[in-house]
Enzyme design. Structure first.
Site, PDB file in Angstrom:
ATOM      1  N   ASP A   1       0.760  -1.308   0.114  1.00  0.00           N
ATOM      2  CA  ASP A   1       0.055  -0.091   0.112  1.00  0.00           C
ATOM      3  C   ASP A   1       0.935   1.449  -0.058  1.00  0.00           C
ATOM      4  O   ASP A   1       2.029   1.123   0.186  1.00  0.00           O
ATOM      5  CB  ASP A   1      -0.911  -0.153   1.270  1.00  0.00           C
ATOM      6  CG  ASP A   1      -2.151   0.750   1.111  1.00  0.00           C
ATOM      7  OD1 ASP A   1      -2.140   1.575   0.230  1.00  0.00           O
ATOM      8  OD2 ASP A   1      -3.176   0.557   1.921  1.00  0.00           O
ATOM      9  N   MET A   2       0.312   2.456  -0.297  1.00  0.00           N
ATOM     10  CA  MET A   2       0.852   3.692  -0.419  1.00  0.00           C
ATOM     11  C   MET A   2      -0.100   4.688  -0.141  1.00  0.00           C
ATOM     12  O   MET A   2      -0.755   5.006  -0.927  1.00  0.00           O
ATOM     13  CB  MET A   2       1.710   4.049  -1.594  1.00  0.00           C
ATOM     14  CG  MET A   2       2.728   5.022  -1.644  1.00  0.00           C
ATOM     15  SD  MET A   2       2.153   6.598  -1.708  1.00  0.00           S
ATOM     16  CE  MET A   2       1.258   6.392  -3.517  1.00  0.00           C
ATOM     17  N   ASN A   3      -0.319   5.246   1.093  1.00  0.00           N
ATOM     18  CA  ASN A   3      -1.424   5.844   1.392  1.00  0.00           C
ATOM     19  C   ASN A   3      -1.518   7.447   1.642  1.00  0.00           C
ATOM     20  O   ASN A   3      -2.466   7.976   1.852  1.00  0.00           O
ATOM     21  CB  ASN A   3      -2.261   5.346   2.714  1.00  0.00           C
ATOM     22  CG  ASN A   3      -3.202   4.204   2.572  1.00  0.00           C
ATOM     23  OD1 ASN A   3      -3.729   4.320   1.986  1.00  0.00           O
ATOM     24  ND2 ASN A   3      -2.779   3.238   3.590  1.00  0.00           N
TER      25      ASN A   3
ATOM     26  N   CYS B   1      -1.310  -0.933  -4.384  1.00  0.00           N
ATOM     27  CA  CYS B   1      -2.362  -0.330  -3.579  1.00  0.00           C
ATOM     28  C   CYS B   1      -1.817   0.907  -3.385  1.00  0.00           C
ATOM     29  O   CYS B   1      -0.566   1.312  -3.068  1.00  0.00           O
ATOM     30  CB  CYS B   1      -2.883  -1.105  -2.575  1.00  0.00           C
ATOM     31  SG  CYS B   1      -4.438  -0.252  -1.663  1.00  0.00           S
TER      32      CYS B   1
ATOM     33  N   ASP C   1     -10.592   1.824  -3.103  1.00  0.00           N
ATOM     34  CA  ASP C   1     -11.106   1.737  -1.967  1.00  0.00           C
ATOM     35  C   ASP C   1     -12.705   1.607  -2.029  1.00  0.00           C
ATOM     36  O   ASP C   1     -13.456   1.137  -1.102  1.00  0.00           O
ATOM     37  CB  ASP C   1     -10.855   2.733  -0.918  1.00  0.00           C
ATOM     38  CG  ASP C   1      -9.213   2.364  -0.243  1.00  0.00           C
ATOM     39  OD1 ASP C   1      -8.960   1.139  -0.694  1.00  0.00           O
ATOM     40  OD2 ASP C   1      -8.715   3.334   0.302  1.00  0.00           O
TER      41      ASP C   1
END
Ligand code: GLA
Length: 741
Positions: A471-473, A519, A541
């Site tokens: 992930d990389m939010n 993601c 999402d």
């Protein structure tokens, strides 16, 4: 397929059965563009398609010259592809042809992902070398034409062959001058939870761009654009596609000049970019993949799908059936114990699900999103036996185990931040901006990448992990690296992405059996660059079936079904609060890499039966759903958007599954017909429905229709408003077509 060079006319002709790409050397040595479009006969000159010189203010004469890789300062006033500041501060550049090389196959681009061949006869490559004698800049333009696809992959390298340092200010991966402007610009725009909506604008005089300056390709625009004629449809008409194999800041732009030509350029965003090129050094720009379609947007997409699925994605999972997974994120969020996870896994396994994915919250003190990113060691309060015990117990159930990580981030409240505050991106003397309570690690620094490789390798070795969701939010703010000198800060964003790629490369090499899924807060970095490492990506999402119609439709313009992770989640939906039937949620999520994002232990017995049926159905048709030819039939972006339809078809056209979705039910609808595509006109197809209707004719397998009828007259949808099977809103039906005889 071939690449011809005619030394008399100084023309290059790249050609296969579908397309031609023609370049010529102009009188002054600059490269002119002649044609990118339908295949033209070989052994003929097309020199006359480009006349004049780019010197002499040619575009004032009303006859602008199509340039292949334009530079600024000598009379072409359109946007340049390349801007270099020489040691004397000048940015005037005059590239002239020096030589070229043609070879079978395709070479990799150092440090960057790119399309590839497995055998040299799959593609031919032309490399043209140009130079600017005054500055010493040497430019290598690479063109690869694929044998059976309407694709030309371009890339660019710039070398400093002089004695003084150069500063690169803009290095586009591709620039293409088109002789008319009668095009619509098609691109994919959105934001978090509504990524990649199809957006269409008529070309107008001036410049129209899509871009990202946030350090990732982003939710807002995808590094993809297409031009299509106003009359182009999914099935017919011209379209030209431009896709950048890159995950960082990008620019895609179309300039319409006063003389009715259009220049398209695509590459790393020049804003905030500069690169010091010392004598002898070389800079490689990412690959741009150009597609020409004479058979609508559908064929354009198909070309990208095939290329990206088979010759961009890599590794053990490229061709393997992807497992049906369950992810605990929306089921538990941060609140779980080992026993709770096992309960979920156990029910999921009984329903046929193959892979259990443990999402955020398993490490450090991570009980909410305010802490612990960077502390990649297991939280023993939640998982007393560690990841290994959990994973082994899940394996004992007969399921594989997968894990969520977010390597590029650090929480202020973490051990890692206490130990290495300087690893977080920021400008000394300025506050750092938090996003989702976290900072971004400086991936441009090799020691950060080394550290992450070491700690993540420990995690992945500590338990049988067969899948990783990376992930990389949040995006980058205060871009700056403490490790770079002041005159190299413009290199930061690109070096960041090179760091991400190198960590992926090393982890892939060390753990070749792991399936990676990328993601970024859903689909915030859904781009071709990452597909080379992670063959699938979390599409959004937003798991609401109705929102997903637009998101998956838009995504499919460039990306194959095998790359689009799509899950069934609980209702009311966590993003939009909508309540849709379970079957509808599955009927949308089937068209991609299928899974669940909920807690099945809370489902009723009837719902569980429904899930078991869905999983069984998907597994039976998995090959079609993941690797079939995807055909878009009815757009959620057209008309009132109330209906969407698409289908996936086997390579031999003997099997197909059509998805038809209706958002609101309306009274007295009248019988609808849906024209299908890509079937065998001579074949007869048995048509059955999912969910089954109980209709005696259908149950007897007696519903048989000819491929010609299904394509030219249409599939009869019935007076669906009154059908007991799909009464109500948010209805979906799948039609399964099987050729008989
Ligand atoms: C992002 C992802 C989600 C989930 C959360 C966990 O938002 O897109 O799927 O993994 O992070 O924090």
């Amino acid at each position: 397929m071939s690449i011809d060079w005619n030394p008399e006319t100084k023309e290059f002709h790249l050609r296969n059965d579908r397309i031609s790409y023609l370049v010529r050397v102009l009188e002054n040595g600059a490269l002119g563009g002649l044609h990118f479009g339908p295949a033209l006969a070989r052994e003929r000159s097309y020199r006359h398609l480009s006349q004049g010189e780019f010197h002499g203010f040619s575009n004032r004469l009303g006859d602008p010259v199509a340039l292949e890789y334009p530079t600024g300062g000598t009379g072409d006033y359109r946007v340049p592809a390349l801007t270099i500041e020489a040691a004397d501060g000048s940015t005037v550049l005059e590239l002239a042809y020096v030589g070229h090389r043609i070879w079978p196959g395709k070479a990799p681009i150092p440090g960057l992902p790119s399309t590839y061949v497995e055998r040299d006869d799959e593609a031919d490559t032309l490399e043209i070398v140009c130079a600017d004698t005054a500055s010493g800049a040497e430019v290598r333009l690479s063109y690869t034409i694929f044998c059976d696809l309407p694709v030309v992959a371009r890339s660019v390298r710039v070398r400093n062959a002089g004695t003084e340092p150069l500063r690169l200010l803009c290095v586009m991966s591709a620039s293409l001058d088109l002789p008319d402007t009668d095009w619509d610009l098609v691109h994919l725009a959105g934001t978090w939870a509504r990524e990649r909506h199809v957006t269409i604008d008529r070309l107008q005089p001036g410049r129209r761009s899509i871009s990202s300056f946030r350090g990732a390709s982003g939710h807002e625009h995808n590094p993809f654009l297409a031009l299509r004629r106003a009359w182009t449809t999914e099935a017919a008409g011209e379209a030209v596609g431009f896709s950048l194999v890159y995950s960082g800041n990008f620019l895609g732009e179309v300039e319409v000049d006063p003389f009715g030509t259009a220049r398209v350029r695509l590459g790393i965003a020049p804003e905030g970019f500069s690169w010091r090129l010392d004598p002898g050094a070389e800079f490689a720009a990412p690959e741009a993949v150009l597609v020409y379609s004479d058979a609508g947007l559908g064929w354009l997409s198909e070309a990208y799908h095939r290329l990206y699925r088979e010759r961009l994605a890599r590794g053990a999972w490229r061709d393997r059936p992807r497992p049906v997974l369950i992810n605990n994120w929306e089921g538990t969020y941060f609140d779980f114990t080992e026993e709770k996870l096992l309960e979920i896994a156990s029910v999921a396994h009984d329903l046929g699900i193959e892979l259990f994915v443990l999402d955020d919250g398993w490490f450090g003190e991570r009980n909410d999103d305010t802490r612990s990113l960077g502390d990649w060691f297991v939280n023993r309060r939640k998982l007393p036996g560690g990841l290994n015990q959990l994973a082994r117990r899940i394996e004992a159930l007969g399921m594989a185990f997968g894990l969520w990580i977010e390597p590029e981030m650090v929480s202020q409240r973490s051990r890692l931040f206490v130990e290495h505050p300087d690893w977080a991106i920021g400008v000394p003397g300025r506050p750092r901006t938090e996003g989702r309570n976290q900072y971004v690690l400086d991936m441009s620094r090799p020691e950060v990448v080394d550290h992450l490789f070491a700690v993540l390798s420990d995690v992945l070795r500590s338990a049988p992990v067969s899948y990783v969701k990376w992930d990389m939010n949040r995006n980058i703010t205060e871009p700056y690296s403490l490790a770079l000198p002041p005159d190299r800060q413009g290199e930061f964003f690109h070096r960041y992405i090179l760091g991400v790629y190198s960590l992926y490369e090393r982890l892939m090499a060390a753990f070749p059996a792991i399936l990676f899924e990328s993601c970024a807060g859903g689909g915030g970095r859904f781009d071709p660059g990452l597909l080379a490492f992670a063959p699938q990506a979390w599409t959004s999402d937003d798991t609401d079936a109705i929102e997903r119609l637009k998101i998956q439709w838009g995504t499919s313009l460039c990306y194959p079904l095998s790359s689009m992770a799509a899950h069934v989640s609980a209702v009311p939906n966590h993003q939009v609060g909508r309540v849709t039937p379970l079957a509808t949620r599955a009927a949308v999520a089937f068209f991609g890499v299928f899974g669940y994002e909920l807690d099945p232990t809370t489902m009723s017995a009837e719902e569980r039966r429904g899930v078991a049926d869905q999983v069984g159905f998907y597994k039976k048709h998995r090959h079609l759903f993941q690797r079939g030819r995807f055909v878009r039939l009815r757009s959620p972006f057209e008309g009132d958007g109330n209906e969407t339809a698409w289908m996936t078809v086997a390579a031999d056209s003997r099997q197909a599954i059509v998805g038809h979705y209706r958002i609101l039910n309306r009274p007295s609808p009248g019988p609808g017909r849906l024209r299908l595509r890509a079937l065998d006109p001579n074949a007869s197809y048995r048509v059955s429905l999912w969910p089954a209707t109980g209709d005696p004719i259908e149950q007897a397998g007696a519903l048989v229709r000819g491929g010609d009828e299904l394509m030219n007259v249409g599939l009869f949808l019935g007076a669906t408003g009154d059908s007991p099977v799909i009464r109500g809103d948010f209805a979906a039906r799948l039609f399964i077509l099987e050729a008989i005889g």
